[in-house]
Write an enzyme that holds these catalytic residues in place. Structure first.
Site, short mmCIF file in Angstrom:
data_model
loop_
_atom_site.label_atom_id
_atom_site.label_comp_id
_atom_site.label_asym_id
_atom_site.label_seq_id
_atom_site.Cartn_x
_atom_site.Cartn_y
_atom_site.Cartn_z
N THR A 184 -15.65 3.55 29.43
CA THR A 184 -14.77 4.31 30.33
C THR A 184 -13.79 5.08 29.46
O THR A 184 -13.51 4.67 28.33
CB THR A 184 -13.97 3.37 31.25
OG1 THR A 184 -13.18 2.52 30.43
CG2 THR A 184 -14.88 2.53 32.12
N GLU A 329 -18.73 2.89 35.73
CA GLU A 329 -19.29 1.58 36.08
C GLU A 329 -20.35 1.67 37.17
O GLU A 329 -21.03 0.70 37.48
CB GLU A 329 -18.16 0.65 36.56
CG GLU A 329 -17.19 0.21 35.47
CD GLU A 329 -16.00 1.16 35.30
OE1 GLU A 329 -16.13 2.35 35.64
OE2 GLU A 329 -14.95 0.70 34.83
N LYS A 439 5.03 2.24 45.50
CA LYS A 439 5.54 1.38 46.57
C LYS A 439 7.04 1.61 46.70
O LYS A 439 7.81 1.22 45.84
CB LYS A 439 5.23 -0.08 46.28
CG LYS A 439 5.41 -0.94 47.50
CD LYS A 439 4.42 -2.07 47.55
CE LYS A 439 4.29 -2.59 48.97
NZ LYS A 439 3.50 -3.80 49.03
N TRP A 444 3.72 2.06 51.10
CA TRP A 444 2.89 2.74 50.11
C TRP A 444 2.98 4.26 50.27
O TRP A 444 2.99 4.78 51.37
CB TRP A 444 1.42 2.33 50.26
CG TRP A 444 1.15 0.91 49.89
CD1 TRP A 444 0.78 -0.10 50.73
CD2 TRP A 444 1.22 0.33 48.60
NE1 TRP A 444 0.62 -1.27 50.04
CE2 TRP A 444 0.89 -1.04 48.72
CE3 TRP A 444 1.55 0.81 47.32
CZ2 TRP A 444 0.86 -1.92 47.63
CZ3 TRP A 444 1.52 -0.06 46.24
CH2 TRP A 444 1.18 -1.40 46.40
P1 ADP Z 1 -11.88 6.51 33.72
O1 ADP Z 1 -11.75 5.23 34.48
O2 ADP Z 1 -11.71 6.33 32.31
O3 ADP Z 1 -11.08 7.66 34.31
P2 ADP Z 1 -14.29 7.38 35.01
O4 ADP Z 1 -14.68 8.73 34.70
O5 ADP Z 1 -15.30 6.36 35.19
O6 ADP Z 1 -13.36 6.94 33.85
O7 ADP Z 1 -13.34 7.48 36.25
C1 ADP Z 1 -13.61 6.93 37.49
C2 ADP Z 1 -12.41 7.13 38.36
O8 ADP Z 1 -12.17 8.52 38.59
C3 ADP Z 1 -12.56 6.55 39.72
O9 ADP Z 1 -12.28 5.16 39.71
C4 ADP Z 1 -11.54 7.34 40.52
O10 ADP Z 1 -10.23 6.82 40.34
C5 ADP Z 1 -11.60 8.70 39.87
N1 ADP Z 1 -12.45 9.59 40.67
C6 ADP Z 1 -13.74 9.93 40.45
N2 ADP Z 1 -14.17 10.81 41.37
C7 ADP Z 1 -13.13 11.04 42.21
C8 ADP Z 1 -12.94 11.84 43.37
N3 ADP Z 1 -13.89 12.63 43.85
N4 ADP Z 1 -11.74 11.78 43.97
C9 ADP Z 1 -10.74 11.00 43.50
N5 ADP Z 1 -10.85 10.24 42.40
C10 ADP Z 1 -12.04 10.25 41.77
#
Ligand code: ADP
Length: 541
Positions: A184, A329, A439, A444
């Site tokens: 990640t 993931e 918060k 929230w």
């Molecule tokens: P990192 O966790 O390092 O940013 P990832 O690329 O796997 O790596 O990121 C996944 C995260 O990106 C998701 O858990 C979410 O928070 C965010 N994400 C992905 N796609 C979207 C989307 N369309 N809208 C909002 N958040 C998104």
């Protein structure tokens, strides 16, 4: 009673063989570092991947070994996507934008046996190598012949391919064997490794190609702007091979002008990237209009696509936007937002609302929302909770890390760390990441919602909202924003009024600070870790 069907292993080599058998002449186009274009076909990918796979043994690479890649999107990287897993090894894509320390940590953690480095990135890689206790075997590609490096134990990619055999027989690989490793990007903490299997990636490929999902078909020309070092370029290279589609790989040329040119020139029908890329392209097209009517679906994911930008693409540029949510993931695709039949009668304004949601889980991904007390929340569009998922392409545990309860539940679900709600018709809306939620006074506040609304103001191009400590309310939102170039300068009060017209008063940030630019992560997301640090350093006082 057992079914009586074949036990047919779901491995990556089946996908490559399929592309070669049925679509050998379909093209793969790469924009090279010097701006020239390299073109070849799926048949070439097949034969060169065989040569490469047959030569890996000569580098001492054995089944299960991790083989790193350090490269932009290009045809050699595509060959590595197939040759490494089809030889039984694990393709570990390194994120070239991480810091040398992070990369050294990841390479050490993965114990990469060899790393394939694009020559133009050599200086960047040398800084990483200087931090490694033991440097893996290095294979250089896409560079001048005779390139100089201080690294020992290097060899040249084309020599390796020339010494390989294109009649090489793929080894028999079990479908549960590992095929790819992605860390990640560390937006919310230390990088963690997701180790994909042949089976999980094969099924993800079929998932991507569902027509409710990305649904790539033979006539498509797909351009992953999302880097190949990020979440396997969202699985698009495999999905293209499976569908027989053409691929355009933009190399290092990711600036808006270059992307606009490539889309128009190559007739790209499905470009895919994070929202920042599409913000840049939109600004570019406003100044330098081009015919991009070849696009049938602009795929956006990795962060929330602002509703205003969806509307601008659809109404001003006539480009259909497909918004998706996923995570490394999840291989990474989880949900896709496409209008359904019951949305047809909606006024346009409501359609953009639907598209701005993250969308419907694709078949293969189970999803539930779990509230603070651990109970499953109803799908009523209002009840918020943590999004949990399970499915054949969802991670079961991180690579070389004990499954911790903050990532996996006792009953077998993956905790995404995202917070959201599900509508009765199954559309996910992400409100935040657990640690980005604010918060305030026990209530929230969604930073994502505030960011979206700020970016919906015509005088703002980008905005980010973080939580800052507050003696009275525990936390309060703080916004930073970038003014749109050329627009009439907006005041803080006008922006506060804009937010107050949409949200309750307590949501409106007490402080909005204009900045020249907003820090981004290695994959172009708002980098809230850095914004928080800047705040702590007093940069927004
Ligand atoms: P990192 O966790 O390092 O940013 P990832 O690329 O796997 O790596 O990121 C996944 C995260 O990106 C998701 O858990 C979410 O928070 C965010 N994400 C992905 N796609 C979207 C989307 N369309 N809208 C909002 N958040 C998104």
């Amino acid at each position: 009673m057992q079914g009586l069907m074949m036990d047919y292993p779901l491995t990556m080599e089946r996908i490559l063989e399929h592309a070669n058998r049925l679509y050998p002449r379909k093209r793969i186009t790469t924009v090279l570092p010097d701006g020239n274009v390299h073109r070849y076909t799926w048949a070439d990918v097949h034969s060169r991947s065989k040569r490469l796979a047959s030569a890996l043994g000569g580098l001492g690479i054995e089944p299960g070994d991790r083989v790193g890649t350090f490269a932009w999107n290009n045809y050699q990287h595509l060959e590595l996507y197939f040759a490494v897993p089809c030889s039984g090894a694990v393709c570990h894509t390194l994120n070239i934008r991480l810091s040398p320390d992070q990369l050294a940590y990841i390479i050490g953690h993965a114990e990469d046996k060899a790393i394939f480095v694009e020559s133009t990135l050599l200086p960047r890689f040398e800084a990483v190598a200087a931090r490694l206790s033991r440097c893996p075997r290095i294979v250089l590609f896409n560079g001048e012949p005779g390139i100089r490096t201080a690294l020992s134990d290097t060899c040249c990619y084309e020599d390796l391919i020339a010494g390989g055999s294109d009649t090489f027989e793929w080894p028999v690989i079990g479908e549960d064997a590992a095929m790819g490793l992605c860390y990640t990007s560390g937006t919310t903490g230390e990088p963690r490794g997701a180790l994909y299997s042949h089976r999980s990636m094969f099924l993800h490929t079929l998932g991507v190609n569902q027509s409710n999902a990305v649904g790539i078909v033979e006539s498509d020309v797909v351009m992953p702007v999302v880097p190949q070092f990020h979440a396997m370029a969202w699985g698009l290279p495999y999905a293209c091979a499976a569908a027989g589609a053409e691929l355009v790989l933009p190399g290092p040329h990711l600036n808006p002008g270059a992307l606009a040119r490539t889309i128009a020139k190559e007739g790209v029908s499905i470009p895919a990237g994070v929202p920042t890329i599409w913000t840049g392209l939109y600004e570019e097209l406003k100044v330098n209009p081009r015919d991009i009517s070849c696009i049938r679906a602009l795929i956006v994911g990795g962060a929330a696509m602002p509703r205003s930008l969806i509307e601008a693409y659809e109404t001003e540029l006539d480009v259909p936007v497909v918004h998706a949510w996923g995570m490394t993931e999840l291989s990474p695709l989880g949900t896709v937002s496409r209008l359904q039949r019951h949305h047809r009668a909606l006024p346009d304004a409501d359609k953009w609302d639907v598209k701005a949601r993250q969308g419907v889980p694709i078949c293969g991904v189970d999803m539930r929302i779990v509230d603070d007390s651990g109970n499953e929340a109803p799908w009523d569009g209002r009840s918020m909770g943590e999004i949990q998922v399970r499915g054949p392409w969802v991670i079961e545990s991180y690579y070389r890390q004990d499954p911790a309860p903050d990532h996996f539940t006792a009953d077998g679900w993956f905790r995404t760390g995202d917070v959201g709600a599900m509508s009765p018709d199954g559309f996910l809306t992400i409100t935040d990441r657990t640690r980005d939620l604010i918060k305030s006074g026990g209530e929230w506040i969604s930073s994502v919602a505030l960011e979206n609304t700020l970016m919906g103001h015509p005088a703002v191009t980008e905005a980010a909202v973080i939580a800052v400590s507050d003696a009275k309310w525990t936390e309060r939102p703080l916004a930073i924003a970038v003014r749109s170039p050329g627009a009439v300068p907006v005041t803080v009060e006008a922006l506060r009024a804009h937010l107050a017209s949409v949200y309750p008063k307590y949501w409106v940030p007490d402080k909005i600070v204009f900045v020249a630019q907003i820090p981004k992560t290695s994959v172009g997301k708002l980098d809230k870790k850095v914004i928080r640090r800047q705040y702590a350093e007093g940069q927004f006082d």
